[in-house]
Design a protein around this motif. Structure first.
Motif, PDB file in Angstrom:
ATOM      1  N   LEU A  16     -10.507   2.014  -1.965  1.00  0.00           N
ATOM      2  CA  LEU A  16      -9.372   2.707  -1.373  1.00  0.00           C
ATOM      3  C   LEU A  16      -9.342   4.136  -1.871  1.00  0.00           C
ATOM      4  O   LEU A  16      -9.874   4.456  -2.929  1.00  0.00           O
ATOM      5  CB  LEU A  16      -8.051   2.041  -1.773  1.00  0.00           C
ATOM      6  N   THR A  17      -8.697   4.993  -1.127  1.00  0.00           N
ATOM      7  CA  THR A  17      -8.451   6.348  -1.604  1.00  0.00           C
ATOM      8  C   THR A  17      -6.966   6.618  -1.533  1.00  0.00           C
ATOM      9  O   THR A  17      -6.320   6.318  -0.536  1.00  0.00           O
ATOM     10  CB  THR A  17      -9.205   7.392  -0.750  1.00  0.00           C
ATOM     11  N   SER A  19      -4.091   9.501  -1.659  1.00  0.00           N
ATOM     12  CA  SER A  19      -3.947  10.936  -1.467  1.00  0.00           C
ATOM     13  C   SER A  19      -2.933  11.533  -2.435  1.00  0.00           C
ATOM     14  O   SER A  19      -1.914  10.927  -2.728  1.00  0.00           O
ATOM     15  CB  SER A  19      -3.502  11.213  -0.027  1.00  0.00           C
ATOM     16  N   ILE A 148      -1.704   9.086   7.324  1.00  0.00           N
ATOM     17  CA  ILE A 148      -1.728   8.221   6.141  1.00  0.00           C
ATOM     18  C   ILE A 148      -0.500   8.498   5.290  1.00  0.00           C
ATOM     19  O   ILE A 148       0.211   7.579   4.859  1.00  0.00           O
ATOM     20  CB  ILE A 148      -3.020   8.443   5.333  1.00  0.00           C
ATOM     21  N   ASP A 184      -9.085   1.555   9.492  1.00  0.00           N
ATOM     22  CA  ASP A 184      -8.589   2.735   8.786  1.00  0.00           C
ATOM     23  C   ASP A 184      -7.101   2.622   8.468  1.00  0.00           C
ATOM     24  O   ASP A 184      -6.673   2.880   7.339  1.00  0.00           O
ATOM     25  CB  ASP A 184      -8.873   3.992   9.609  1.00  0.00           C
ATOM     26  N   GLU A 188      -5.758   2.200   4.550  1.00  0.00           N
ATOM     27  CA  GLU A 188      -5.030   3.336   3.993  1.00  0.00           C
ATOM     28  C   GLU A 188      -3.525   3.114   3.905  1.00  0.00           C
ATOM     29  O   GLU A 188      -2.845   3.766   3.098  1.00  0.00           O
ATOM     30  CB  GLU A 188      -5.315   4.597   4.811  1.00  0.00           C
ATOM     31  N   TRP A 192      -2.897  -0.234   0.760  1.00  0.00           N
ATOM     32  CA  TRP A 192      -2.151   0.592  -0.195  1.00  0.00           C
ATOM     33  C   TRP A 192      -0.805  -0.059  -0.512  1.00  0.00           C
ATOM     34  O   TRP A 192      -0.393  -0.132  -1.685  1.00  0.00           O
ATOM     35  CB  TRP A 192      -1.956   1.986   0.387  1.00  0.00           C
TER      36      TRP A 192
END
Length: 223
Positions: A16-17, A19, A148, A184, A188, A192
């Motif tokens: 995962l990313t 932000s 996101i 996606d 995200e 999350w």
């Protein structure tokens, strides 16, 4: 962007990313804009819409629209969802939580629906036309970083209200929704939310109303 490996029982590791961007960069500072007085339903959707008790609602169902009309909220007032998140990250509230919309199949009774604008790929980040539904007609969009942010801001706000305990993908609630909301949005925003709040998603293999479980590649690293 902060990369994280997150273990999930039965599904291996997730990539995962998260932000660092601030919601203040979004329309309205990342706040939910109330457009309920402008919202409208088609005759068919209205005929399947009911009133329910607020205590019945516990879940958020993530969707993608399969199209984008830009960032003018007026062009989305007819979307059958409680909330929409536009490409610029704007979050717009269309219908009360006590309105049971025909939006999420077998998950309708307990859920609030949020639609992300765009015709998004069936493989994370793909630009192959074969990964899109009707690419020639509906385009080939990517989930925007601002979306996101907007999706996460919406989850945060709903969680603070005290009722949100579950999050689902539309594909889990009915047939013919294989790429709804797509990998996606699920990674995200859905994953999350699961990581941050411990929201329930039904578990591996969960689906109702002839829907389909979340596929393994929605949880993995971008191919």
């Amino acid at each position: 962007m902060i990369p994280l490996w997150i273990p999930v029982v039965g599904l291996g590791a997730l990539w995962l990313t998260l932000s660092k961007r601030s919601g203040s960069n979004l329309p309205g500072g990342g706040k939910i804009v109330d457009r309920r007085k402008h919202a409208r339903l088609t005759d068919d959707a209205a005929s399947h819409t009911r009133t329910r008790k607020a205590s019945d609602v516990r879940a958020l169902v993530l969707h993608q629209m399969g199209f984008s009309r830009g960032n003018d909220p007026k062009r989305y007032d007819g979307v059958t969802a409680h909330y929409v998140v536009l490409p610029d990250g704007g979050i717009y509230w269309l219908h009360d939580h006590t309105t049971r919309l025909p939006a999420s199949g077998g998950l309708n009774s307990e859920s609030v629906a949020v639609e992300f604008a765009g015709n998004l790929p069936s493989r994370a980040g793909s630009t192959n036309p074969d990964a899109f539904w009707g690419a020639d007609k509906f385009g080939m969009d990517q989930l925007e970083p601002a979306q996101i942010e907007g999706g996460r801001a919406l989850v945060d706000a709903l969680r603070r209200q005290g009722w949100l305990t579950h999050i689902y993908a539309h594909r889990q609630g009915g047939p013919n929704r294989e790429n709804d909301p797509g990998p996606d949005v699920w990674r995200e925003v859905g994953m999350w939310a699961i990581r941050k709040y411990g929201l329930q998603w039904g578990g591996e293999g969960f689906a109702v109303n002839k829907g389909k479980p979340i596929p393994a590649h929605w949880w993995g690293a971008v191919a």
